[in-house]
Design an enzyme around this catalytic site. Sequence first.
Site, PDB file in Angstrom:
ATOM      1  N   LEU A   1       0.833  -1.205   0.000  1.00  0.00           N
ATOM      2  CA  LEU A   1       0.000   0.000   0.000  1.00  0.00           C
ATOM      3  C   LEU A   1       0.870   1.258   0.000  1.00  0.00           C
ATOM      4  O   LEU A   1       0.363   2.370   0.127  1.00  0.00           O
ATOM      5  CB  LEU A   1      -0.926   0.005   1.225  1.00  0.00           C
ATOM      6  CG  LEU A   1      -1.961  -1.128   1.297  1.00  0.00           C
ATOM      7  CD1 LEU A   1      -2.825  -0.987   2.541  1.00  0.00           C
ATOM      8  CD2 LEU A   1      -2.842  -1.155   0.058  1.00  0.00           C
TER       9      LEU A   1
ATOM     10  N   THR B   1      11.319  -3.849  -0.160  1.00  0.00           N
ATOM     11  CA  THR B   1      10.645  -4.819   0.692  1.00  0.00           C
ATOM     12  C   THR B   1      11.113  -6.232   0.366  1.00  0.00           C
ATOM     13  O   THR B   1      12.068  -6.418  -0.400  1.00  0.00           O
ATOM     14  CB  THR B   1       9.108  -4.607   0.657  1.00  0.00           C
ATOM     15  OG1 THR B   1       8.526  -5.445   1.650  1.00  0.00           O
ATOM     16  CG2 THR B   1       8.492  -4.912  -0.689  1.00  0.00           C
TER      17      THR B   1
ATOM     18  N   LYS C   1      15.587  -6.776   1.188  1.00  0.00           N
ATOM     19  CA  LYS C   1      16.079  -5.854   2.231  1.00  0.00           C
ATOM     20  C   LYS C   1      17.557  -6.059   2.558  1.00  0.00           C
ATOM     21  O   LYS C   1      18.246  -5.121   2.938  1.00  0.00           O
ATOM     22  CB  LYS C   1      15.231  -5.996   3.501  1.00  0.00           C
ATOM     23  CG  LYS C   1      13.843  -5.401   3.313  1.00  0.00           C
ATOM     24  CD  LYS C   1      13.022  -5.423   4.578  1.00  0.00           C
ATOM     25  CE  LYS C   1      11.692  -4.739   4.289  1.00  0.00           C
ATOM     26  NZ  LYS C   1      10.887  -4.503   5.461  1.00  0.00           N
TER      27      LYS C   1
ATOM     28  N   GLY D   1       8.922 -16.386  13.244  1.00  0.00           N
ATOM     29  CA  GLY D   1       9.463 -16.045  11.922  1.00  0.00           C
ATOM     30  C   GLY D   1      10.858 -15.465  12.044  1.00  0.00           C
ATOM     31  O   GLY D   1      11.264 -15.009  13.120  1.00  0.00           O
ATOM     32  N   ALA D   2      11.580 -15.516  10.939  1.00  0.00           N
ATOM     33  CA  ALA D   2      12.951 -14.982  10.950  1.00  0.00           C
ATOM     34  C   ALA D   2      13.252 -14.325   9.608  1.00  0.00           C
ATOM     35  O   ALA D   2      14.382 -14.331   9.144  1.00  0.00           O
ATOM     36  CB  ALA D   2      13.945 -16.101  11.244  1.00  0.00           C
TER      37      ALA D   2
ATOM     38  N   GLY E   1      12.698 -11.044   6.591  1.00  0.00           N
ATOM     39  CA  GLY E   1      13.297  -9.730   6.347  1.00  0.00           C
ATOM     40  C   GLY E   1      13.073  -8.658   7.397  1.00  0.00           C
ATOM     41  O   GLY E   1      13.956  -7.834   7.646  1.00  0.00           O
TER      42      GLY E   1
ATOM     43  N   ASN F   1      11.354 -20.144  14.539  1.00  0.00           N
ATOM     44  CA  ASN F   1      11.142 -20.165  13.093  1.00  0.00           C
ATOM     45  C   ASN F   1      11.086 -21.599  12.610  1.00  0.00           C
ATOM     46  O   ASN F   1      11.784 -22.462  13.126  1.00  0.00           O
ATOM     47  CB  ASN F   1      12.284 -19.428  12.391  1.00  0.00           C
ATOM     48  CG  ASN F   1      11.967 -19.153  10.939  1.00  0.00           C
ATOM     49  OD1 ASN F   1      10.900 -18.625  10.619  1.00  0.00           O
ATOM     50  ND2 ASN F   1      12.868 -19.540  10.035  1.00  0.00           N
TER      51      ASN F   1
ATOM     52  N   THR G   1      12.272 -22.897  10.023  1.00  0.00           N
ATOM     53  CA  THR G   1      13.633 -23.306   9.669  1.00  0.00           C
ATOM     54  C   THR G   1      14.575 -22.744  10.733  1.00  0.00           C
ATOM     55  O   THR G   1      14.890 -21.560  10.729  1.00  0.00           O
ATOM     56  CB  THR G   1      14.014 -22.758   8.271  1.00  0.00           C
ATOM     57  OG1 THR G   1      12.942 -23.035   7.380  1.00  0.00           O
ATOM     58  CG2 THR G   1      15.310 -23.350   7.763  1.00  0.00           C
TER      59      THR G   1
ATOM     60  N   VAL H   1       2.698  -8.300  11.999  1.00  0.00           N
ATOM     61  CA  VAL H   1       3.352  -7.341  11.116  1.00  0.00           C
ATOM     62  C   VAL H   1       2.505  -7.106   9.865  1.00  0.00           C
ATOM     63  O   VAL H   1       2.537  -6.037   9.258  1.00  0.00           O
ATOM     64  CB  VAL H   1       4.756  -7.878  10.735  1.00  0.00           C
ATOM     65  CG1 VAL H   1       5.413  -7.012   9.697  1.00  0.00           C
ATOM     66  CG2 VAL H   1       5.630  -8.009  11.968  1.00  0.00           C
TER      67      VAL H   1
HETATM   68  P1  ATR Z   1      12.180 -13.973   3.563  1.00  0.00           P
HETATM   69  O1  ATR Z   1      12.315 -15.305   4.275  1.00  0.00           O
HETATM   70  O2  ATR Z   1      12.478 -14.039   2.084  1.00  0.00           O
HETATM   71  O3  ATR Z   1      12.819 -12.823   4.251  1.00  0.00           O
HETATM   72  P2  ATR Z   1       9.696 -13.186   4.685  1.00  0.00           P
HETATM   73  O4  ATR Z   1       8.321 -13.088   4.074  1.00  0.00           O
HETATM   74  O5  ATR Z   1      10.247 -12.015   5.358  1.00  0.00           O
HETATM   75  O6  ATR Z   1      10.625 -13.705   3.529  1.00  0.00           O
HETATM   76  O7  ATR Z   1       9.748 -14.404   5.699  1.00  0.00           O
HETATM   77  C1  ATR Z   1       8.896 -15.441   5.620  1.00  0.00           C
HETATM   78  C2  ATR Z   1       8.814 -16.032   7.026  1.00  0.00           C
HETATM   79  O8  ATR Z   1       7.605 -16.776   7.126  1.00  0.00           O
HETATM   80  C3  ATR Z   1       9.943 -16.993   7.329  1.00  0.00           C
HETATM   81  O9  ATR Z   1      10.271 -16.907   8.693  1.00  0.00           O
HETATM   82  C4  ATR Z   1       9.309 -18.342   6.981  1.00  0.00           C
HETATM   83  O10 ATR Z   1       9.863 -19.444   7.632  1.00  0.00           O
HETATM   84  P3  ATR Z   1      11.068 -20.258   6.960  1.00  0.00           P
HETATM   85  O11 ATR Z   1      12.310 -19.503   7.284  1.00  0.00           O
HETATM   86  O12 ATR Z   1      11.008 -21.599   7.608  1.00  0.00           O
HETATM   87  O13 ATR Z   1      10.783 -20.306   5.490  1.00  0.00           O
HETATM   88  C5  ATR Z   1       7.907 -18.119   7.488  1.00  0.00           C
HETATM   89  N1  ATR Z   1       6.970 -19.033   6.863  1.00  0.00           N
HETATM   90  C6  ATR Z   1       6.503 -19.009   5.604  1.00  0.00           C
HETATM   91  N2  ATR Z   1       5.635 -20.015   5.387  1.00  0.00           N
HETATM   92  C7  ATR Z   1       5.552 -20.715   6.558  1.00  0.00           C
HETATM   93  C8  ATR Z   1       4.813 -21.878   6.993  1.00  0.00           C
HETATM   94  N3  ATR Z   1       3.986 -22.509   6.176  1.00  0.00           N
HETATM   95  N4  ATR Z   1       4.962 -22.295   8.278  1.00  0.00           N
HETATM   96  C9  ATR Z   1       5.810 -21.640   9.136  1.00  0.00           C
HETATM   97  N5  ATR Z   1       6.537 -20.529   8.772  1.00  0.00           N
HETATM   98  C10 ATR Z   1       6.400 -20.081   7.511  1.00  0.00           C
END
Ligand code: ATR
Length: 264
Positions: free
Chosen positions: A15, A61, A65, A125-126, A128, A149, A151, A208
Amino acid sequence: MKKYSVIGNPIDHSLSPKLHNYWFKKNNIDATYDKIKLENHELKNFIQDIKEQKIAGCNVTVPFKQTIIPFLDKLSLEAEQTQSVNTITFDNGDLVGHNTDIAGFDTAIKKLNFSIKGKKVLILGAGGVVPSIIFALKNMHVQEIRISNRTREKAENMRALFNNLKILEWGNLTDFDMVINATSLGLNNETINLDFSSLGNNKLFYDVIYNPHETNFLKIGKQLGHMAENGKTMFVYQALEAFKLWHKIEPKVNTDIFKLLDND
Ligand code: ATR
């Protein structure tokens, strides 16, 4: 007419153009702001366009980043410490990377009726935006930051930037006062498959994500009687800080802005 843009991939949900173009009108600035979907190999040419002043400045974004950093000449202290850039300016021949997500998150939390000092925070989450959130939380003197996270390795990478982070296995929801959804789950109405039902009372659920305005994560938080807040205020204030960097004007934030963004 000056051109600004936000780059990312995907970028449809952003947005930023709506907000910046609104503020251009309100402040009589002759400029336009677009969203541009880029692939990794296109970053270099895009950056060249800023150097040649075809583009006056941009927001960055997910997923660029961090990957944008090698193309820049200088970083602000916050961008350096988080290794995360969301705003680029062109100052005296230098491309400078800034991080205004930190200020955005900081303002958003201060505007809530929630005293965060000394509290325990769990980040899911971990990706950007997480380094910026951790940076801001540390400045707010929270008691503890835990990160979980899917992963684990990506959560561990955060420890290279910040000490005293506790890493939890995905799904381990131990005691906390605030839980932040910083995953992308919810952008397309997905549900986070975690059980939040036995947490105690008066927690803050913070997402977020701001579009959609209420993710399933926030719905669940509300249903369980907790406070719930989306990322819209953070979004507005990171944009405000970027606007200030580019135009040296502080744009007004009022209820019209939130209505404008809600109409999407
Ligand atoms: P980027 O990883 O490219 O920075 P992001 O949108 O900022 O993108 O991050 C996506 C986040 O959502 C990550 O923490 C991702 O977890 P992974 O590191 O394991 O990929 C998390 N995520 C996305 N889909 C997910 C799911 N189905 N279950 C749990 N976590 C998820």
